[in-house]
Motif scaffolding. Structure first.
Motif, PDB file in Angstrom:
ATOM      1  N   LEU A  22       0.777  -1.267   0.219  1.00  0.00           N
ATOM      2  CA  LEU A  22       0.211   0.193   0.014  1.00  0.00           C
ATOM      3  C   LEU A  22       0.880   1.352  -0.098  1.00  0.00           C
ATOM      4  CD1 LEU A  22      -3.380  -0.881   2.301  1.00  0.00           C
ATOM      5  CD2 LEU A  22      -3.151  -0.193  -0.001  1.00  0.00           C
ATOM      6  N   SER A  23       1.886   1.153   0.686  1.00  0.00           N
ATOM      7  CA  SER A  23       2.595   2.191   0.889  1.00  0.00           C
ATOM      8  C   SER A  23       3.542   2.493  -0.383  1.00  0.00           C
ATOM      9  CB  SER A  23       3.662   2.330   1.828  1.00  0.00           C
ATOM     10  OG  SER A  23       4.887   3.137   2.207  1.00  0.00           O
ATOM     11  N   SER A  24       4.024   1.419  -1.007  1.00  0.00           N
ATOM     12  CA  SER A  24       4.584   1.209  -2.219  1.00  0.00           C
ATOM     13  C   SER A  24       3.492   2.181  -3.310  1.00  0.00           C
ATOM     14  CB  SER A  24       5.034   0.029  -2.680  1.00  0.00           C
ATOM     15  OG  SER A  24       5.638   0.057  -4.322  1.00  0.00           O
ATOM     16  N   TRP A  25       2.272   1.748  -3.427  1.00  0.00           N
ATOM     17  CA  TRP A  25       1.318   2.352  -4.276  1.00  0.00           C
ATOM     18  C   TRP A  25       1.497   3.893  -4.220  1.00  0.00           C
ATOM     19  CZ3 TRP A  25      -3.656   0.111  -6.586  1.00  0.00           C
ATOM     20  CH2 TRP A  25      -3.477  -1.120  -7.007  1.00  0.00           C
TER      21      TRP A  25
ATOM     22  N   ILE B 257       2.545   6.441  -7.051  1.00  0.00           N
ATOM     23  CA  ILE B 257       1.420   7.274  -7.827  1.00  0.00           C
ATOM     24  C   ILE B 257       1.932   8.993  -7.469  1.00  0.00           C
ATOM     25  CG2 ILE B 257      -0.833   8.189  -7.296  1.00  0.00           C
ATOM     26  CD1 ILE B 257      -1.714   5.499  -6.753  1.00  0.00           C
ATOM     27  N   GLY B 258       2.647   8.993  -6.358  1.00  0.00           N
ATOM     28  CA  GLY B 258       2.901  10.422  -5.903  1.00  0.00           C
ATOM     29  C   GLY B 258       4.322  10.865  -6.840  1.00  0.00           C
ATOM     30  N   ILE B 259       5.075  10.022  -7.026  1.00  0.00           N
ATOM     31  CA  ILE B 259       6.317  10.153  -7.927  1.00  0.00           C
ATOM     32  C   ILE B 259       5.965  10.263  -9.232  1.00  0.00           C
ATOM     33  CG2 ILE B 259       8.641   9.181  -8.601  1.00  0.00           C
ATOM     34  CD1 ILE B 259       8.507  10.170  -5.836  1.00  0.00           C
ATOM     35  N   GLY B 260       5.011   9.385  -9.701  1.00  0.00           N
ATOM     36  CA  GLY B 260       4.543   9.568 -10.996  1.00  0.00           C
ATOM     37  C   GLY B 260       3.740  11.086 -11.343  1.00  0.00           C
ATOM     38  N   ILE B 261       2.978  11.335 -10.584  1.00  0.00           N
ATOM     39  CA  ILE B 261       2.363  12.546 -10.954  1.00  0.00           C
ATOM     40  C   ILE B 261       3.449  13.692 -10.908  1.00  0.00           C
ATOM     41  CG2 ILE B 261       0.808  14.210  -9.805  1.00  0.00           C
ATOM     42  CD1 ILE B 261      -0.773  11.723  -8.862  1.00  0.00           C
ATOM     43  N   ALA B 262       4.421  13.758  -9.965  1.00  0.00           N
ATOM     44  CA  ALA B 262       5.299  14.732  -9.612  1.00  0.00           C
ATOM     45  C   ALA B 262       6.329  14.839 -11.230  1.00  0.00           C
ATOM     46  CB  ALA B 262       6.196  14.581  -8.891  1.00  0.00           C
ATOM     47  N   VAL B 263       6.805  13.681 -11.758  1.00  0.00           N
ATOM     48  CA  VAL B 263       7.232  13.623 -12.992  1.00  0.00           C
ATOM     49  C   VAL B 263       6.654  14.199 -14.184  1.00  0.00           C
ATOM     50  CG1 VAL B 263       8.544  12.054 -14.438  1.00  0.00           C
ATOM     51  CG2 VAL B 263       8.883  11.678 -12.094  1.00  0.00           C
ATOM     52  N   CYS B 264       5.331  13.600 -14.241  1.00  0.00           N
ATOM     53  CA  CYS B 264       4.432  14.086 -15.618  1.00  0.00           C
ATOM     54  C   CYS B 264       4.152  15.488 -15.249  1.00  0.00           C
ATOM     55  CB  CYS B 264       3.345  13.060 -15.524  1.00  0.00           C
ATOM     56  SG  CYS B 264       3.958  11.541 -15.963  1.00  0.00           S
ATOM     57  N   SER B 265       3.984  16.315 -14.234  1.00  0.00           N
ATOM     58  CA  SER B 265       3.405  17.422 -14.005  1.00  0.00           C
ATOM     59  C   SER B 265       4.521  18.517 -13.886  1.00  0.00           C
ATOM     60  CB  SER B 265       2.682  17.657 -12.681  1.00  0.00           C
ATOM     61  OG  SER B 265       1.577  16.757 -12.604  1.00  0.00           O
ATOM     62  N   VAL B 266       5.674  18.385 -13.156  1.00  0.00           N
ATOM     63  CA  VAL B 266       6.586  19.341 -12.917  1.00  0.00           C
ATOM     64  C   VAL B 266       7.582  19.272 -14.250  1.00  0.00           C
ATOM     65  CG1 VAL B 266       8.703  19.929 -11.753  1.00  0.00           C
ATOM     66  CG2 VAL B 266       6.844  18.816 -10.376  1.00  0.00           C
TER      67      VAL B 266
ATOM     68  N   ALA C  94       8.140   5.926   2.699  1.00  0.00           N
ATOM     69  CA  ALA C  94       7.673   4.849   1.610  1.00  0.00           C
ATOM     70  C   ALA C  94       8.737   4.226   1.380  1.00  0.00           C
ATOM     71  CB  ALA C  94       6.630   5.420   0.758  1.00  0.00           C
ATOM     72  N   ARG C  95       8.761   2.864   1.111  1.00  0.00           N
ATOM     73  CA  ARG C  95       9.634   2.078   0.381  1.00  0.00           C
ATOM     74  C   ARG C  95       8.988   1.342  -0.828  1.00  0.00           C
ATOM     75  NH1 ARG C  95      13.229  -0.886   5.290  1.00  0.00           N
ATOM     76  NH2 ARG C  95      14.064   1.286   6.222  1.00  0.00           N
ATOM     77  N   PRO C  96       9.360   1.566  -2.044  1.00  0.00           N
ATOM     78  CA  PRO C  96       9.061   0.902  -3.167  1.00  0.00           C
ATOM     79  C   PRO C  96       9.273  -0.531  -3.118  1.00  0.00           C
ATOM     80  CG  PRO C  96      10.917   2.048  -3.698  1.00  0.00           C
ATOM     81  CD  PRO C  96      10.755   2.478  -2.372  1.00  0.00           C
ATOM     82  N   VAL C  97       8.157  -1.316  -3.362  1.00  0.00           N
ATOM     83  CA  VAL C  97       8.076  -2.959  -3.376  1.00  0.00           C
ATOM     84  C   VAL C  97       7.788  -3.197  -4.904  1.00  0.00           C
ATOM     85  CG1 VAL C  97       6.969  -4.978  -2.527  1.00  0.00           C
ATOM     86  CG2 VAL C  97       7.287  -2.850  -1.252  1.00  0.00           C
ATOM     87  N   PHE C  98       8.871  -3.907  -5.457  1.00  0.00           N
ATOM     88  CA  PHE C  98       8.672  -4.533  -6.969  1.00  0.00           C
ATOM     89  C   PHE C  98       8.005  -5.686  -6.935  1.00  0.00           C
ATOM     90  CE2 PHE C  98      10.075  -6.706 -10.558  1.00  0.00           C
ATOM     91  CZ  PHE C  98      10.071  -5.519 -11.649  1.00  0.00           C
ATOM     92  N   THR C  99       7.042  -5.951  -7.518  1.00  0.00           N
ATOM     93  CA  THR C  99       6.452  -6.889  -7.772  1.00  0.00           C
ATOM     94  C   THR C  99       6.441  -7.504  -9.462  1.00  0.00           C
ATOM     95  OG1 THR C  99       4.598  -6.337  -6.264  1.00  0.00           O
ATOM     96  CG2 THR C  99       4.139  -8.224  -8.054  1.00  0.00           C
ATOM     97  N   TRP C 100       6.820  -8.612  -9.806  1.00  0.00           N
ATOM     98  CA  TRP C 100       7.242  -9.133 -11.121  1.00  0.00           C
ATOM     99  C   TRP C 100       5.759  -9.401 -11.834  1.00  0.00           C
ATOM    100  CZ3 TRP C 100      11.473  -9.153 -13.867  1.00  0.00           C
ATOM    101  CH2 TRP C 100      12.663  -9.218 -13.166  1.00  0.00           C
ATOM    102  N   PRO C 101       5.619  -8.891 -12.879  1.00  0.00           N
ATOM    103  CA  PRO C 101       4.267  -8.902 -13.347  1.00  0.00           C
ATOM    104  C   PRO C 101       3.883 -10.429 -14.139  1.00  0.00           C
ATOM    105  CG  PRO C 101       5.600  -7.858 -14.925  1.00  0.00           C
ATOM    106  CD  PRO C 101       6.536  -8.115 -13.816  1.00  0.00           C
ATOM    107  N   ALA C 102       2.596 -10.581 -14.002  1.00  0.00           N
ATOM    108  CA  ALA C 102       2.264 -11.912 -14.647  1.00  0.00           C
ATOM    109  C   ALA C 102       0.993 -11.565 -15.544  1.00  0.00           C
ATOM    110  CB  ALA C 102       1.644 -12.896 -13.416  1.00  0.00           C
TER     111      ALA C 102
ATOM    112  N   TYR D 197      -0.707   2.353 -11.092  1.00  0.00           N
ATOM    113  CA  TYR D 197      -1.853   1.714 -11.890  1.00  0.00           C
ATOM    114  C   TYR D 197      -2.140   2.625 -13.096  1.00  0.00           C
ATOM    115  CZ  TYR D 197      -5.475   4.276  -9.859  1.00  0.00           C
ATOM    116  OH  TYR D 197      -6.255   5.271  -9.081  1.00  0.00           O
ATOM    117  N   ALA D 198      -2.207   3.857 -12.871  1.00  0.00           N
ATOM    118  CA  ALA D 198      -2.748   4.675 -14.270  1.00  0.00           C
ATOM    119  C   ALA D 198      -2.486   5.942 -13.621  1.00  0.00           C
ATOM    120  CB  ALA D 198      -4.165   4.199 -14.465  1.00  0.00           C
ATOM    121  N   LEU D 199      -2.054   6.698 -14.795  1.00  0.00           N
ATOM    122  CA  LEU D 199      -1.930   8.353 -14.541  1.00  0.00           C
ATOM    123  C   LEU D 199      -2.560   8.890 -15.821  1.00  0.00           C
ATOM    124  CD1 LEU D 199       1.836   8.659 -13.719  1.00  0.00           C
ATOM    125  CD2 LEU D 199       0.153   8.628 -12.146  1.00  0.00           C
ATOM    126  N   ASN D 200      -3.263   9.952 -15.713  1.00  0.00           N
ATOM    127  CA  ASN D 200      -3.907  10.600 -16.893  1.00  0.00           C
ATOM    128  C   ASN D 200      -3.902  12.320 -16.612  1.00  0.00           C
ATOM    129  OD1 ASN D 200      -6.218   9.038 -15.071  1.00  0.00           O
ATOM    130  ND2 ASN D 200      -6.301  11.202 -14.999  1.00  0.00           N
TER     131      ASN D 200
END
Length: 398
Positions: free
Chosen positions: A44-47, A51-60, A205-213, A271-274
């Motif tokens: 949850l913390s990784s989510w 999301i926070g880092i993604g919004i910052a990168v795409c906005s700033v 927060a610490r990012p937690v990597f999950t391998w996709p399936a 999960y999704a930025l827009n």
């Protein structure tokens, strides 16, 4: 250096209000979506980090490059779709785990990236008349405007105090009416002990990597619905907000950027930025700054605040959730009054488009959802149908 010259207290306040509204209005949906796939507290913390880092990168970055307020948000209807689909699958006995969810996020992100690279979405938006786009935006924002006053049913004193502060502020110091209203609201709830400090827990927060399936089932049940609602219910009104505010941004590259960043951050919970519509209207409005050329600093401020949220994860989200829901609803509605009025004025300006724009506004405002797709898409479709019938009738008469 130009950014520091263009910075002002009103743009920082607009960025904070946009972040506050964006976070508190739908963060619970994000938590529900994560929990539907069995997310742990660390995930949850990784989510939140992703999301926070993604919004910052795409906005700033784009805001500084274009000198225009590029506002990015997470997909609120996307979170709702994920929460419902994940919960339904779990109830049926074949729930999706986090690996399959991440795989679906990546498929959806790849489709969004494809729309941006090919320019399909922007070409579609170029065919939508300004009256329809303005009516769409007004319909999306009007729901938040109404919530500002329905909040009076449970917090009459708070809403009246905020409304009075806003009206007085608009006359005495127009640029700072919203931040002054917010300060009055915080003082009001703090004086009555209505801030829920128990929700605040300090932790990085610490990012937690999950391998996709990847699976066909997850693609059909999660990825495609997430892609459709993100494009139709988020990016569509997001473009309408940009054009109604009078900005000319490169839509396709921005869509591509959100898809690419989502693709990179999906294994961590992004999960999704827009493109944003509601919070964008706050930072693109006159209350952020009288000069449209300086409003980009509001988007930069908002993006930097989301970066802090990403770094501190649950701690910051808990702090924001400490505010009563009525306060958030009221400040959002008051901050959007100017954008709602401007959208309606632009929608009704041309008599030939007035009926179609009214239909678009009402369908969008209704909040109707059909086949999992929100009212923003159906509002545009209904308005386009009305315009099509109108043009066909004129041709037949000729």
């Amino acid at each position: 250096m130009r950014m520091f010259r263009d910075w002002s207290p009103s743009t920082v306040a607009a960025g904070f209000v946009a972040m506050l509204v964006g976070m508190t209005s739908s963060i619970a949906l994000v938590f529900q979506a994560a929990q539907a796939f069995g997310a742990s507290q660390a995930e949850l913390s990784s989510w939140m980090w992703a999301i926070g880092i993604g919004i910052a990168v795409c906005s700033v970055g784009p805001s500084l490059w274009l000198r225009q307020p590029v506002m990015i948000a997470w997909s609120t209807p996307g979170a709702a779709v994920l929460a419902v689909a994940g919960g339904a699958a779990a109830a049926a006995g074949h729930g999706y785990d986090m690996a399959h969810a991440v795989g679906a996020f990546m498929v959806s992100a790849a489709l969004i990236l494809l729309c941006g690279v090919t320019g399909w979405f922007e070409r579609l938006m170029n065919r939508i008349p300004m009256a329809i786009a303005s009516a769409l935006l007004a319909g999306v924002l009007a729901r938040f405007g109404m919530q500002a006053f329905t909040a009076a049913q449970t917090q009459l004193g708070l809403v009246l105090a905020m409304l009075l502060s806003y009206l007085v502020g608009r006359q005495l110091w127009p640029r700072y009416a919203v931040p002054v209203t917010l300060l009055v609201a915080i003082a009001w709830v703090a004086g009555r002990g209505q801030l829920q400090w128990s929700a605040v827990h300090l932790a990085l927060a610490r990012p937690v990597f999950t391998w996709p399936a990847f699976s066909v089932s997850a693609t059909l049940s999660l990825a495609l619905p997430l892609f459709v609602v993100t494009m139709a219910s988020q990016n569509l009104p997001g473009v309408a907000a940009i054009r109604t505010a009078g900005y000319t941004m490169p839509i396709s590259p921005l869509i591509s950027l959100t898809g690419l960043v989502t693709l990179v951050l999906a294994p961590f919970g992004g999960y999704a930025l827009n493109l944003s519509a509601i919070t964008a209207a706050i930072c693109m409005g006159e209350q952020a700054h009288p000069d449209p050329g300086k409003r980009y600093t509001a988007a930069v401020a908002c993006g930097l605040m989301y970066a802090v949220i990403g770094l501190f994860g649950a701690a910051v989200s808990g702090l924001l959730l400490a505010f009563p829901t009525e306060l958030v609803a009221a400040i959002a509605g008051l901050a959007l009054l100017g954008s709602i009025g401007g959208g309606l004025a632009a929608a009704m300006a041309q008599e030939d488009h007035r009926e179609a724009a009214t239909i678009t506004f009402l369908v969008t405002l209704s909040g109707v959802t059909v086949a999992g797709i929100g009212s923003a898409f159906w509002g545009v479709l209904a308005g386009a149908l009305a315009l099509g019938v109108q043009h066909l009738s004129k041709r037949l008469k000729r």
